[in-house]
Structure formats: C-alpha cells, structure tokens
Design a protein around this motif. Sequence first.
Motif, PDB file in Angstrom:
ATOM      1  N   LEU A 160       0.837  -1.352   0.033  1.00 46.24           N
ATOM      2  CA  LEU A 160       0.018   0.152  -0.103  1.00 46.24           C
ATOM      3  C   LEU A 160       0.817   1.337   0.118  1.00 46.24           C
ATOM      4  O   LEU A 160       0.639   2.060  -0.832  1.00 46.24           O
ATOM      5  N   SER A 161       1.758   1.252   0.687  1.00 43.78           N
ATOM      6  CA  SER A 161       2.693   2.293   1.074  1.00 43.78           C
ATOM      7  C   SER A 161       3.515   2.645  -0.341  1.00 43.78           C
ATOM      8  O   SER A 161       3.574   3.804  -0.976  1.00 43.78           O
ATOM      9  N   ILE A 179      -6.040  -3.237   2.311  1.00 45.60           N
ATOM     10  CA  ILE A 179      -6.548  -2.289   3.269  1.00 45.60           C
ATOM     11  C   ILE A 179      -7.555  -3.193   4.384  1.00 45.60           C
ATOM     12  O   ILE A 179      -6.981  -2.933   5.553  1.00 45.60           O
ATOM     13  N   ASN A 180      -8.362  -3.857   3.902  1.00 44.06           N
ATOM     14  CA  ASN A 180      -9.388  -4.587   4.537  1.00 44.06           C
ATOM     15  C   ASN A 180      -8.308  -5.609   5.243  1.00 44.06           C
ATOM     16  O   ASN A 180      -8.495  -5.818   6.580  1.00 44.06           O
ATOM     17  N   LEU A 181      -7.340  -6.307   4.632  1.00 42.79           N
ATOM     18  CA  LEU A 181      -6.668  -7.318   5.278  1.00 42.79           C
ATOM     19  C   LEU A 181      -5.593  -6.640   6.151  1.00 42.79           C
ATOM     20  O   LEU A 181      -5.492  -7.290   7.428  1.00 42.79           O
ATOM     21  N   PHE A 220       5.555  -1.477  13.211  1.00 42.59           N
ATOM     22  CA  PHE A 220       6.133  -0.298  12.767  1.00 42.59           C
ATOM     23  C   PHE A 220       5.873  -0.026  11.296  1.00 42.59           C
ATOM     24  O   PHE A 220       5.632   1.186  10.736  1.00 42.59           O
ATOM     25  N   VAL A 221       5.869  -1.216  10.447  1.00 33.92           N
ATOM     26  CA  VAL A 221       5.602  -1.091   8.921  1.00 33.92           C
ATOM     27  C   VAL A 221       4.288  -0.594   8.696  1.00 33.92           C
ATOM     28  O   VAL A 221       4.084   0.359   7.833  1.00 33.92           O
ATOM     29  N   ALA A 222       3.216  -0.838   9.531  1.00 31.83           N
ATOM     30  CA  ALA A 222       1.778  -0.479   9.243  1.00 31.83           C
ATOM     31  C   ALA A 222       1.779   1.124   9.859  1.00 31.83           C
ATOM     32  O   ALA A 222       1.031   1.928   8.962  1.00 31.83           O
ATOM     33  N   TYR A 225       2.678   3.550   7.030  1.00 25.24           N
ATOM     34  CA  TYR A 225       1.922   3.591   6.165  1.00 25.24           C
ATOM     35  C   TYR A 225       0.597   4.338   6.508  1.00 25.24           C
ATOM     36  O   TYR A 225       0.425   5.419   5.651  1.00 25.24           O
ATOM     37  N   HIS A 226       0.154   4.379   7.417  1.00 26.12           N
ATOM     38  CA  HIS A 226      -1.051   5.343   7.914  1.00 26.12           C
ATOM     39  C   HIS A 226      -0.848   6.015   9.286  1.00 26.12           C
ATOM     40  O   HIS A 226      -1.516   6.974   9.524  1.00 26.12           O
TER      41      HIS A 226
END
Length: 378
Positions: A160-161, A179-181, A220-222, A225-226
């Motif tokens: 996504l990023s 995104i849902n996953l 941290f990876v998440a 992204y958001h």
Amino acid sequence: MSPSVVKFDHLERMTDDTGLLEHCLGRIPRRQEGYSTDDNARAIWACMEWLDLLRDDESVERRRLYQLLDRYLAFLLWAQREDGWFQNNFYFNRMPESESRSDDCLGRSLWAAAAAYLNLEDAARRRVVAEILRRALSASGELQFLRGQAWGLATCCLLLSKHRDGSDLPSGVAEADLINLADVFEQSLLDAYRMHRTDDWRWFEPQITYANGLLPWALFVAYRYHERAKTLKVAKESLDFLVDKMSGRDGVIRPIGNHGWCDGHRRADWDQQPIDVMKLALAAREAYRVLEDDAYREVVRRCRDWFYGDNDLGIPLADPSDGSCCDGLTPDGPNLNRGAESTLSYLLTEAMAQSLQLEVVLDELFDGKTIRSAAARV
C-alpha cells in the motif's frame, strides 16, 4: 566491511537445482533432510536485501545472487498449492512430507514475494512473483496466528505504501482488499497486546518465545503507511520491552533461550538461536527508520556483533569468508552445523546493518576458531 567482503559461497553450497537445502553437518549439506519453503522464502528476501546493497561494479556477486534467486523463485512457485497456501517440507526426492498447513510459511512467503515484486526490475521475474503474491494474498484471510498475521500486515502495508508512491499493484490485487486485510491483521495484534499487557509485562503473549521481533516490526511497518498513534505506541513499547529482555551484561544481545522461553517469572538463557537476533535487528531497523532514534540503530549494531562474538560466550558464530553461520549458541559453545536458517539469519542481519551504514572491521581473518569485531564505524 564493504558488501563484497561478505560472501555467498555457503548459500551457493547449500543450493542445488531444486532449491535451498535445509540442514548441514558442519558445512556440508545433509541431503536426507530435504528442503523447506520457509528457507527458500527467506533466501529470496536475503537476495533482495543484498542486491539492493551491492554496487554495480560488484557484477560477479550480483550475477551469482540472481542465479540463486531464480532457483528460490522456482521453488516457491512449485511449492504453492492451488489454494494459495504452501507445502513447507519436502524430501530430497521432491516428494512432499506429511504436514499441517503453516501460517508462518504462508506469511513468510508473502513477504518474500512482495519484496521481490517491488524491487525486481525485469518483467519476467516480476510476473512470477506477482502470480505467487496474488494467490498467497487470496489465502491470507485465513491466517489465524500472530506471526503469520504480522507477516501479512507488513506485506499489505508495504504494498500500500509503495502503491501510494506510484508503484503498480500486482494484477488481480485490489487496494481495498489490501486495506481490509491490513486492518484485520493489525487489530488482531493490538487486541493480543491489550489482552496480555500489564504494568510489568508489555508483550502480545503470556510468553516471549521465538521470532519475537516480528510483532513490533509489523506494527512499525503499518505505522509508516497510516501513521496511527496507537499503533506506534504499541510498536515502541513492545520493542523496548523486548530489547530489555534480550539484553545481557554490558548490553550484549542475549536471545531468549528455547529451553523454557521467558515469562513473568523466569527466563531461559539457552539455547540461543540466530533467527531471534535477526528478528530483533529487523524490528530495530524499522524503529530507527520511523523514529530516527540512534538507540535503535545501536540495537542493530549489537545484533550484528552478536554473530561476530559479542555474545555471552565471546565466540563468533558467523564466518564472513563464506557467509555461513553456526546453528546456535549453547552453554557448551556453538552448534557447529551451519544450516540454512542460521546462515540466512546472519546474512540478513549483516544486510540490515549495512543498510544503516553500520560497518564492522574484522581485525583477524576467520580461521575457524577466532574472529574479533572491532568497534562499529560510520
């Protein structure tokens, strides 16, 4: 240490026309032990890390890594079932072993395929990993355990990023599905943390067991992204707790021992596994990229130096002259077998350190007995 100083001879020694063999007796592959998809997925990831580091003038090593990469990609393509899951264990004659399907194997293969898809430049290889990735993502909604979900979360958020920055998603992979996953996986990790966290136990489970750095790393990876504050808080708090639990005298890295693990009452010191050091380095590198706090960069250095002898016994496990690594550290010394998991853990940790411009100066050539790691320099 420049990238070219670390060699891939042992990785090549363990690779045949099927893929990467799992175990060694000393430095010699044990063919009767067969292959695992886990190791071949790790090998794809390691190849991608090192291809990003090697300079254009290091064409011989780059060419060798691409040749090895093709074996590992072919293995992953072969091991994937029609439902998107992977057969993990194979006999040397290529027949599958009897097994239950593995969350860890699916998650690890997801990450390897995503890393290859996003970093390979040639269309032919990208077509292969795109197909592997599409089918694996379709199965990933069935992941049930935290480590598999952590791999899934990191994979979705990385894709996504990069998509937000202009990269195409693989054909058949929808942004909304990713995104849902990611939301499901992230919520699962956060719920586990809330369930088990107390004032003196800041972890996702009642025990700290294996491959622990994977859990804060995925958060941290998440966050990259958001940028959700609650995710960052859990990522940092849990990683700081893990670093404390994995630190011994004078800050030396001390992995959680696999003979008893660690809970609120006791901690096992033996045996120590290279993969746990690599996963701590992975989380610390991501924390440094997010927070720009040199304390996490220092953790990566300490993890790398564990392989070179800055450990509880003061004995090196890694041999940069062929890129091999002992299978673990016991109270009586290193396990002298040099299998795929340990070797890849070393190669990945060294790559992570070099990606942060951490170099090591080896004062002596490895002679099978002694190696000393000098202070890191930038």
